[in-house]
Design a protein around this motif. Structure first.
Motif, PDB file in Angstrom:
ATOM      1  N   THR A 175      -5.127  -3.011  -2.969  1.00 55.36           N
ATOM      2  CA  THR A 175      -4.809  -1.635  -3.355  1.00 55.36           C
ATOM      3  C   THR A 175      -4.542  -0.787  -2.118  1.00 55.36           C
ATOM      4  O   THR A 175      -5.303  -0.828  -1.145  1.00 55.36           O
ATOM      5  N   ALA A 176      -3.451  -0.010  -2.191  1.00 61.58           N
ATOM      6  CA  ALA A 176      -3.127   0.940  -1.118  1.00 61.58           C
ATOM      7  C   ALA A 176      -3.127   2.341  -1.717  1.00 61.58           C
ATOM      8  O   ALA A 176      -2.491   2.587  -2.747  1.00 61.58           O
ATOM      9  N   LEU A 177      -3.871   3.247  -1.089  1.00 62.27           N
ATOM     10  CA  LEU A 177      -3.897   4.649  -1.494  1.00 62.27           C
ATOM     11  C   LEU A 177      -2.999   5.450  -0.573  1.00 62.27           C
ATOM     12  O   LEU A 177      -3.119   5.366   0.658  1.00 62.27           O
ATOM     13  N   LEU A 178      -2.088   6.229  -1.160  1.00 63.77           N
ATOM     14  CA  LEU A 178      -1.182   7.067  -0.368  1.00 63.77           C
ATOM     15  C   LEU A 178      -1.760   8.466  -0.287  1.00 63.77           C
ATOM     16  O   LEU A 178      -2.061   9.102  -1.305  1.00 63.77           O
ATOM     17  N   ARG A 179      -1.888   8.957   0.923  1.00 60.25           N
ATOM     18  CA  ARG A 179      -2.360  10.313   1.159  1.00 60.25           C
ATOM     19  C   ARG A 179      -1.196  11.150   1.691  1.00 60.25           C
ATOM     20  O   ARG A 179      -0.346  10.667   2.419  1.00 60.25           O
ATOM     21  N   GLY A 180      -1.198  12.436   1.338  1.00 60.53           N
ATOM     22  CA  GLY A 180      -0.136  13.324   1.786  1.00 60.53           C
ATOM     23  C   GLY A 180       1.012  13.357   0.800  1.00 60.53           C
ATOM     24  O   GLY A 180       1.057  12.601  -0.175  1.00 60.53           O
ATOM     25  N   ASP A 181       1.961  14.244   1.061  1.00 60.52           N
ATOM     26  CA  ASP A 181       3.114  14.428   0.186  1.00 60.52           C
ATOM     27  C   ASP A 181       4.353  13.820   0.822  1.00 60.52           C
ATOM     28  O   ASP A 181       4.505  13.802   2.032  1.00 60.52           O
ATOM     29  N   GLY A 182       5.246  13.358  -0.029  1.00 62.81           N
ATOM     30  CA  GLY A 182       6.510  12.793   0.439  1.00 62.81           C
ATOM     31  C   GLY A 182       7.239  12.158  -0.721  1.00 62.81           C
ATOM     32  O   GLY A 182       6.651  11.386  -1.487  1.00 62.81           O
ATOM     33  N   ARG A 183       8.524  12.473  -0.856  1.00 60.81           N
ATOM     34  CA  ARG A 183       9.306  11.888  -1.946  1.00 60.81           C
ATOM     35  C   ARG A 183       9.750  10.483  -1.561  1.00 60.81           C
ATOM     36  O   ARG A 183       9.990  10.175  -0.401  1.00 60.81           O
ATOM     37  N   ALA A 184       9.857   9.620  -2.549  1.00 59.11           N
ATOM     38  CA  ALA A 184      10.364   8.255  -2.380  1.00 59.11           C
ATOM     39  C   ALA A 184       9.686   7.511  -1.238  1.00 59.11           C
ATOM     40  O   ALA A 184      10.359   7.000  -0.331  1.00 59.11           O
ATOM     41  N   PRO A 185       8.352   7.412  -1.253  1.00 55.57           N
ATOM     42  CA  PRO A 185       7.685   6.678  -0.174  1.00 55.57           C
ATOM     43  C   PRO A 185       7.983   5.183  -0.251  1.00 55.57           C
ATOM     44  O   PRO A 185       8.204   4.629  -1.341  1.00 55.57           O
ATOM     45  N   GLY A 208      -9.813  -6.011  -5.882  1.00 52.00           N
ATOM     46  CA  GLY A 208     -10.753  -4.970  -6.272  1.00 52.00           C
ATOM     47  C   GLY A 208     -11.643  -4.510  -5.144  1.00 52.00           C
ATOM     48  O   GLY A 208     -12.549  -3.698  -5.353  1.00 52.00           O
ATOM     49  N   SER A 209     -11.412  -5.010  -3.917  1.00 53.66           N
ATOM     50  CA  SER A 209     -12.225  -4.586  -2.785  1.00 53.66           C
ATOM     51  C   SER A 209     -11.784  -3.207  -2.300  1.00 53.66           C
ATOM     52  O   SER A 209     -10.904  -2.577  -2.881  1.00 53.66           O
ATOM     53  N   VAL A 210     -12.382  -2.749  -1.206  1.00 52.99           N
ATOM     54  CA  VAL A 210     -12.088  -1.411  -0.688  1.00 52.99           C
ATOM     55  C   VAL A 210     -10.597  -1.292  -0.368  1.00 52.99           C
ATOM     56  O   VAL A 210     -10.049  -2.143   0.354  1.00 52.99           O
ATOM     57  N   PRO A 211      -9.915  -0.278  -0.895  1.00 48.55           N
ATOM     58  CA  PRO A 211      -8.475  -0.158  -0.660  1.00 48.55           C
ATOM     59  C   PRO A 211      -8.175   0.290   0.771  1.00 48.55           C
ATOM     60  O   PRO A 211      -9.033   0.862   1.452  1.00 48.55           O
ATOM     61  N   ILE A 212      -6.934   0.012   1.176  1.00 50.21           N
ATOM     62  CA  ILE A 212      -6.467   0.565   2.441  1.00 50.21           C
ATOM     63  C   ILE A 212      -5.877   1.947   2.174  1.00 50.21           C
ATOM     64  O   ILE A 212      -5.405   2.233   1.069  1.00 50.21           O
ATOM     65  N   GLU A 213      -5.912   2.820   3.157  1.00 51.22           N
ATOM     66  CA  GLU A 213      -5.374   4.168   3.015  1.00 51.22           C
ATOM     67  C   GLU A 213      -4.219   4.356   3.992  1.00 51.22           C
ATOM     68  O   GLU A 213      -4.340   4.031   5.174  1.00 51.22           O
ATOM     69  N   LEU A 214      -3.119   4.890   3.474  1.00 52.61           N
ATOM     70  CA  LEU A 214      -1.926   5.159   4.274  1.00 52.61           C
ATOM     71  C   LEU A 214      -1.629   6.653   4.184  1.00 52.61           C
ATOM     72  O   LEU A 214      -1.415   7.185   3.087  1.00 52.61           O
ATOM     73  N   GLN A 215      -1.592   7.321   5.321  1.00 48.18           N
ATOM     74  CA  GLN A 215      -1.434   8.771   5.369  1.00 48.18           C
ATOM     75  C   GLN A 215       0.000   9.138   5.742  1.00 48.18           C
ATOM     76  O   GLN A 215       0.472   8.844   6.838  1.00 48.18           O
TER      77      GLN A 215
END
Length: 638
Positions: free
Chosen positions: A92-102, A158-165
């Motif tokens: 799982t990757a969590l996207l942080r911040g705003d941006g169209r069409a990442p 299901g482990s801890v997700p990575i975060e991409l800012q």
């Protein structure tokens, strides 16, 4: 080249993957490129299976699988792993911040990309095999995120997700109007960073809403996301118009506003600017949508275009239909095709046919034959479809195998070729192709070929076209062909005037040329060695330099005029006297310095360059006056 378990592609919400079933091994990739000279137009990847030895009388069984799924490449990655019975872990990757069409790009320990995801939500599930990876997210108008390194282990779903800012972004709002009418004006907006701010990345090179450092709006208003910083914004609408440059500083909370009032400084009431060679997504090597292609032509002030798709009959109706009502008549067009013979055992080049009547029930609109055919068969099929069509030889000297003159070994001094397959029964020659916007020596070589062919008595129309396959760095409308039409702007009238040679070609300077009131394409009746007064006039927008005008008689330069540096619209207006004889022809050329187009075409090093079609001279019969009775004498520069 290399070996991979699967190869895929995603476009328009559909993803495809090619793979081998369990136990069949990996695919071998072979990369190929479509080239126009040294420019890569598109890249292709072919997936091939390993060679097999078959004993005499034996058989071989091979299987492969094509997977098609809605969504992005994550969908086909799961399907490919399923048929190969290979383990996958949902990371799982969590996207942080705003941006169209990442876009999330995942690379392996060798920095080779293994997965590209285009999530529609702020959470993305990345199907990956166990191993070590890095991930980064990009979004148009934002700086790339920091690289995140992580490891995937078997059974770790299901482990801890990575975060991409996604880094914070800012916004530039642009409004452009016609300074004379006050109406919204279609424009191209170029955004360049002012040091230390870098140029922004507004999107892939084929999208009008953002392509590299440019954005196109058909409605005259747009909001452009950019990283915080200081930018120089240029708003343009083609070579007939002024351009506006403005610097602006933007932050996460401070928007930059650019209000551009452009002036139509060179009205061309009796002329129409045409792009006679341009591509969109029906062509196999272009991803520009038809809607975006139409917008790009309008933004550059092109008024007539031919959708010359590779072996597909082009149609702009879908692009016209989405325009505001006030712009619906802003672009005229006719159905057209570029007959492309590259995939033949013996390629002959590329040939435009316009207008070409499509068969709506046949694949690709039933273009002329293009595979393992001859030029004569292509031309005959084009004439059978439309006897009034113009057949244009595109980029006749372009390498590696797409220049008709080079492939056939044409001797332009005789209009004969080494190859017996050469057929001279075409109508027009694309003398100036947009891939040579900064290599005018290549244009002059074809210009010399064309004038040599005229010297044999052949009558070919000279044209110039962008050959644009993208939005960025293949600029629609540069160069273009201006056709003299008077008040009649019906497509049939435009093409009839073009067929008569009432035209000049330009990447910017407006070049008007007359002899005894006759213009390009006309014939003037004279006696041997009769003195003739030529009127030459050059107009150019203030941002474009022009420094030289030449006159060629029968292919030889006989006049060279220096043009003084100026930002005035009128650069040259003079008369020149030359002794002329029946059977001769005269062509005018205007030019500026390399890089002179950079204010409008960033980083192009494009050179202002223009040339006319010829004025011909015929023998005056007894009782005739000083001009040919059949020559049109309306001044072309009016």
């Amino acid at each position: 080249e290399g070996t991979v378990p699967w190869v895929g592609h995603a476009v328009g919400g559909i993803a495809m993957a090619w793979t081998l079933p369990q136990g069949r091994g990996d695919l071998t990739l072979r990369a190929t490129e479509e080239m126009h000279e040294s420019v890569v137009v598109s890249r292709h990847v072919e997936a091939v299976t390993r060679p097999r030895r078959v004993p005499g009388g034996g058989t071989v069984d091979d299987r492969a699988l094509l997977v098609v799924e809605p969504g992005d490449l994550t969908a086909v990655a799961r399907a490919a792993a399923l048929v190969r019975a290979e383990p996958l872990v949902e990371t799982t990757a969590l996207l942080r911040g705003d941006g169209r069409a990442p876009v999330i790009t995942v690379t392996d320990a060798n920095d080779a990309p293994v997965l590209i995801a285009e999530p529609s939500e702020r959470v993305a599930n990345l199907p990956l095999s166990p191993g070590r990876y890095s991930a980064r997210v990009t979004a148009p108008g934002h700086a790339p995120s920091d690289l995140v390194r992580f490891e995937v282990t078997r059974g770790a779903s299901g482990s801890v997700p990575i975060e991409l800012q996604i880094p914070p972004g800012a916004l530039i709002r642009v409004e452009a109007i016609d300074g004379d009418t006050g109406r919204d004006l279609p424009v191209r907006v170029t955004v360049r960073g002012v040091a230390p701010t870098l140029d922004p990345m507004l999107g892939p090179p084929h999208t009008a809403s953002g392509a590299g450092l440019v954005a196109i709006t058909a409605r005259g208003r747009t909001e452009i996301p950019v990283p915080p910083g200081r930018y120089r914004v240029t708003v343009s609408h083609g070579p007939e118009w002024s351009l506006v440059e403005q610097e602006t500083t933007v932050t996460e909370t401070l928007r930059g506003d650019v209000s551009a009032r452009l002036q139509h400084i060179i009205p061309m009431e009796s002329w129409i600017g045409c792009d006679l060679h341009v591509h969109a997504s029906p062509s196999y090597d272009s991803r520009v949508s038809i809607e975006d292609r139409v917008a790009s032509l309008l933004a550059e002030g092109v008024q007539f275009a031919t959708p010359t798709e590779h072996n597909v009959v082009g149609d702009y109706q879908a692009g016209i239909a989405v325009l505001p009502e006030t712009l619906g008549d802003g672009l005229l067009w006719v159905p057209a095709v570029e007959v492309t013979t590259d995939r033949s055992a013996q390629p002959w080049g590329h040939f435009n046919v316009y207008p070409y009547h499509p068969d709506p029930l046949a694949p690709g609109g039933s273009p002329p034959p293009f595979l393992n055919t001859t030029p004569r068969q292509i031309f005959r099929a084009a004439r059978a479809n439309n006897p009034d069509a113009i057949i244009q030889v595109n980029h006749p000297r372009m390498q590696p195998n797409i220049g008709y003159f080079s492939v056939t070994g044409l001797n332009a001094q005789t209009n004969r070729a080494v190859s017996p397959a050469y057929d001279p029964s075409y109508d027009a020659i694309e003398v100036f192709n947009g891939f040579y916007i900064n290599r005018i020596d290549q244009v002059e070589a074809v210009l010399g070929d064309w004038m040599s062919l005229l010297g044999t008595g052949a009558r070919y129309i000279a044209t110039g076209s962008s050959d644009s396959h993208q939005i960025l760095f293949q600029w629609a409308g540069y160069p273009r062909t201006y056709v003299h039409v008077g008040e009649n702007r019906d497509p049939a009238a435009i093409l009839a005037s073009l067929r008569q040679g009432h035209a000049f070609v330009t990447s910017g300077p407006m070049l008007f040329f007359e002899a005894n009131g006759a213009g390009p394409g006309d014939a003037v009746a004279i006696r041997p060695q009769e003195p003739v007064r030529f009127h030459v006039r050059v107009l150019a927008a203030g941002w474009m330099p022009v420094d030289q005008v030449e006159i060629y008689r029968d292919g030889q330069r006989v006049v060279n005029l220096a043009v003084r540096p100026s930002r005035d619209t009128a650069r040259l207006d003079t008369e020149v006297a030359l002794a002329m004889s029946p059977g001769s022809f005269v062509v005018a050329v205007a030019r500026g310095p390399r890089g002179g187009l950079n204010p409008a075409l960033p980083y192009s090093e494009g050179q202002p360059f223009a040339f006319t079609n010829p004025i011909f001279f015929v023998e005056r019969r007894e009782g005739e006056g000083g001009g040919d009775a059949g020559a049109e004498t309306t001044p072309r520069g009016r």
